[in-house]
Design an enzyme around this catalytic site. Structure first.
Site, PDB file in Angstrom:
ATOM      1  N   LYS A 171      44.382  33.927  31.908  1.00  0.00           N
ATOM      2  CA  LYS A 171      43.996  33.796  33.413  1.00  0.00           C
ATOM      3  C   LYS A 171      45.553  33.735  34.210  1.00  0.00           C
ATOM      4  CE  LYS A 171      40.422  33.898  37.048  1.00  0.00           C
ATOM      5  NZ  LYS A 171      39.259  34.703  36.681  1.00  0.00           N
TER       6      LYS A 171
HETATM    7  P1  NAD Z   1      36.689  38.126  46.128  1.00  0.00           P
HETATM    8  O1  NAD Z   1      38.007  38.005  46.737  1.00  0.00           O
HETATM    9  O2  NAD Z   1      35.620  40.016  46.001  1.00  0.00           O
HETATM   10  O3  NAD Z   1      35.509  37.721  47.212  1.00  0.00           O
HETATM   11  C1  NAD Z   1      35.682  35.853  47.663  1.00  0.00           C
HETATM   12  C2  NAD Z   1      34.954  35.611  48.272  1.00  0.00           C
HETATM   13  O4  NAD Z   1      34.492  34.670  48.731  1.00  0.00           O
HETATM   14  C3  NAD Z   1      35.195  36.661  50.037  1.00  0.00           C
HETATM   15  O5  NAD Z   1      34.002  36.480  50.852  1.00  0.00           O
HETATM   16  C4  NAD Z   1      35.623  35.075  50.462  1.00  0.00           C
HETATM   17  O6  NAD Z   1      36.036  35.591  51.734  1.00  0.00           O
HETATM   18  C5  NAD Z   1      35.031  34.324  50.120  1.00  0.00           C
HETATM   19  N1  NAD Z   1      35.137  32.525  50.560  1.00  0.00           N
HETATM   20  C6  NAD Z   1      36.324  31.810  50.110  1.00  0.00           C
HETATM   21  N2  NAD Z   1      36.260  30.966  49.942  1.00  0.00           N
HETATM   22  C7  NAD Z   1      35.013  30.803  50.769  1.00  0.00           C
HETATM   23  C8  NAD Z   1      34.059  29.541  50.940  1.00  0.00           C
HETATM   24  N3  NAD Z   1      34.528  27.846  50.386  1.00  0.00           N
HETATM   25  N4  NAD Z   1      32.509  29.702  51.192  1.00  0.00           N
HETATM   26  C9  NAD Z   1      32.743  31.124  51.062  1.00  0.00           C
HETATM   27  N5  NAD Z   1      33.036  32.483  50.776  1.00  0.00           N
HETATM   28  C10 NAD Z   1      34.498  32.293  50.749  1.00  0.00           C
HETATM   29  O7  NAD Z   1      36.379  37.201  45.098  1.00  0.00           O
HETATM   30  P2  NAD Z   1      35.193  37.673  43.453  1.00  0.00           P
HETATM   31  O8  NAD Z   1      36.204  38.732  42.484  1.00  0.00           O
HETATM   32  O9  NAD Z   1      33.676  38.142  44.190  1.00  0.00           O
HETATM   33  O10 NAD Z   1      35.479  36.427  43.174  1.00  0.00           O
HETATM   34  C11 NAD Z   1      34.678  35.053  43.143  1.00  0.00           C
HETATM   35  C12 NAD Z   1      34.101  34.388  42.081  1.00  0.00           C
HETATM   36  O11 NAD Z   1      33.686  35.235  41.388  1.00  0.00           O
HETATM   37  C13 NAD Z   1      35.843  33.382  42.054  1.00  0.00           C
HETATM   38  O12 NAD Z   1      34.902  31.936  41.543  1.00  0.00           O
HETATM   39  C14 NAD Z   1      36.156  34.229  40.748  1.00  0.00           C
HETATM   40  O13 NAD Z   1      36.157  34.392  39.936  1.00  0.00           O
HETATM   41  C15 NAD Z   1      33.853  34.838  40.465  1.00  0.00           C
HETATM   42  N6  NAD Z   1      34.863  36.098  39.182  1.00  0.00           N
HETATM   43  C16 NAD Z   1      34.564  37.356  39.781  1.00  0.00           C
HETATM   44  C17 NAD Z   1      34.680  38.180  38.655  1.00  0.00           C
HETATM   45  C18 NAD Z   1      35.389  39.169  38.810  1.00  0.00           C
HETATM   46  O14 NAD Z   1      34.943  40.147  37.902  1.00  0.00           O
HETATM   47  N7  NAD Z   1      35.377  39.947  40.195  1.00  0.00           N
HETATM   48  C19 NAD Z   1      34.664  38.175  37.577  1.00  0.00           C
HETATM   49  C20 NAD Z   1      33.901  36.440  36.883  1.00  0.00           C
HETATM   50  C21 NAD Z   1      34.042  36.006  38.008  1.00  0.00           C
END
Ligand code: NAD
Length: 421
Positions: A111
């Site tokens: 990561k």
């Molecule tokens: P992203 O940047 O596309 O979206 C993040 C979202 O969370 C945004 O809408 C932001 O406004 C919101 N946010 C931030 N802090 C917040 C809070 N305290 N309460 C509510 N909303 C909040 O990111 P993403 O890729 O969707 O990632 C989100 C989660 O999913 C993370 O934990 C990430 O590690 C996990 N994840 C993502 C992927 C991927 O392929 N993108 C894969 C596995 C896990």
């Protein structure tokens, strides 16, 4: 508008180590193996300069961590966020090791992240930061060594810049150095939706197991980015009603249901879900306590803690986010009969389609979206089934079961390789 502090003062790395310790103890793991798997293999910290639009030079701090390489090259996203820390990246890297093992894809865990609020940067500054950061972590990354992907606040454009930077330094085009790229650069069909699609595949399996009718289920989703907003769309397509969603500015709630496509349009236009017509504004703390059947945390770590776990009203939690629930909260949820689809299983669709992308890149191949989704479904359904089987056999919750499956696979691979030298 309600704005909540987003990060509780809980150390994600301590949580990750605690989760591992519980699994290692239950597996009766050898003490030496425990010592090895409790720590990351490599941690790189870089401080690097970027020329800003006003001509000033700013120095940013970034990290790349490889937790374990026993089962293959490191794989894991890059996060751009003001709260990134080395401990957070270490936790996320360890979770990647277990995630790849749960779904049986041949990767170890990695990561990375940069301490930055990218919303405050221009596109030019973001590109400069990305290209220099990619250069700094080039001592670790490569298609056979460590393959980054998108995470919070990074996307296909950021991956394209990293791929280009790395390729320029190699002197030839290397699509396999990152995944989550634009389709035009060797990205995979279905990668953009993969995390949410995988999450919904596991929800379908869990609902079948619990006898929960998805056609009448009410869903609340914290986080409305890649994982959260697409999960909202896909779960609606299953017939469920999305009653509440939130982003970093706060949330909205309508017990009668939200029109997901319109909320996505509203956020695009206004930069926030709040103020959506016909819905009530709520806080990010309140969204976790909304009356619903399924709760999908899709934002950041440490959102469900011992302080609010008792107030969760959902019957099923699907962790699209990494590390949203602390171990103390897990105990309370299990006591209250909440069925948990743990992060290392629930959001593994993202890394699974990243793996498909990498395989296509290495083979100079391109699969249709139907092929990608069907292969993804097969892997998610199998991993869910294997985890549920262990949960039944060991009489434990789903997180413990997923850890038993993953940690055992990694420990076996390590034991077969032996200790070098
Ligand atoms: P992203 O940047 O596309 O979206 C993040 C979202 O969370 C945004 O809408 C932001 O406004 C919101 N946010 C931030 N802090 C917040 C809070 N305290 N309460 C509510 N909303 C909040 O990111 P993403 O890729 O969707 O990632 C989100 C989660 O999913 C993370 O934990 C990430 O590690 C996990 N994840 C993502 C992927 C991927 O392929 N993108 C894969 C596995 C896990």
């Amino acid at each position: 508008m309600t704005t909540e502090p987003i990060a509780a003062p809980i150390n994600a790395w301590h949580v990750a180590q605690q989760q591992f310790d519980l699994a290692a103890e239950r597996l009766g793991m050898d003490q030496g193996m425990r010592r090895v798997l409790r720590e990351p293999r490599r941690e790189l910290t870089v401080h690097f300069p970027v020329t800003m639009d006003d001509g000033s030079v700013q120095v940013f701090t970034g990290y790349r961590v490889q937790h374990n390489l026993g089962r293959g090259p490191a794989k894991g996203g890059l996060r751009y966020h003001q709260d990134v820390s080395l401990d957070e990246v270490k936790a996320l890297a360890m979770w990647m090791t277990w995630k790849c093992a749960v779904v049986g894809i041949p990767y170890g865990g990695g990561k990375g992240g940069v301490i930055v609020d990218p919303k405050k940067l221009s596109m030019k500054e973001l590109e400069g930061l990305t290209r220099r950061f990619a250069t700094e972590i080039e001592v670790l990354i490569g298609p056979e060594r460590d393959i980054p992907a998108p995470d919070v606040n990074t996307n296909a454009q950021v991956m394209a810049w990293i791929m280009d930077t790395y390729s320029m330094h190699q002197g030839y085009t290397v699509p396999g150095v990152v995944t989550g790229k634009p389709i035009s650069l060797g990205g995979s069909e279905g990668r953009y939706e993969a995390t949410a699609r995988g999450c919904v595949y596991t929800i379908v399996e869990a609902a079948r197991h619990l006898g929960l009718d998805l056609k009448t289920a009410r869903v609340a989703i914290q986080g409305f980015g890649n994982a959260g907003s697409i999960a909202a769309r896909l779960i609606s397509e299953e017939g469920s009603t999305v009653v509440a969603v939130s982003d970093s500015t706060g949330g909205i709630h309508n017990p009668g249901g939200l029109d997901v496509a319109r909320v996505i349009g509203w956020k695009k236009e206004h930069g926030t879900v709040q103020g959506f017509p016909g819905a009530m504004d709520i806080s990010n703390a309140q969204i976790l306590e909304v009356d619903c059947d399924i709760l999908i945390p899709a934002a950041l770590e440490n959102q469900i803690t011992e302080r609010n776990a008792g107030k969760v009203r959902a019957r099923l939690i699907a962790e699209a986010a990494n590390g949203p629930t602390t171990p103390d909260a897990d105990l309370i949820l299990a006591r209250n009969g909440v069925f948990m689809i743990p992060d290392i299983l629930c959001n593994a669709g993202g890394v699974t389609v990243s793996y498909f992308e990498w395989v296509q890149d290495l083979n100079r191949d391109h699969w249709s979206e139907a092929v990608v989704n069907e292969k993804l479904r097969g892997i998610m359904v199998k991993a869910f089934g294997e985890t549920l089987e262990i949960a039944k056999r060991e009489d434990c919750d789903m997180r413990t079961a997923a850890y038993l499956l993953a940690v055992d696979r990694v420990a076996n691979a390590m034991a077969m390789r032996g200790l070098y030298p």
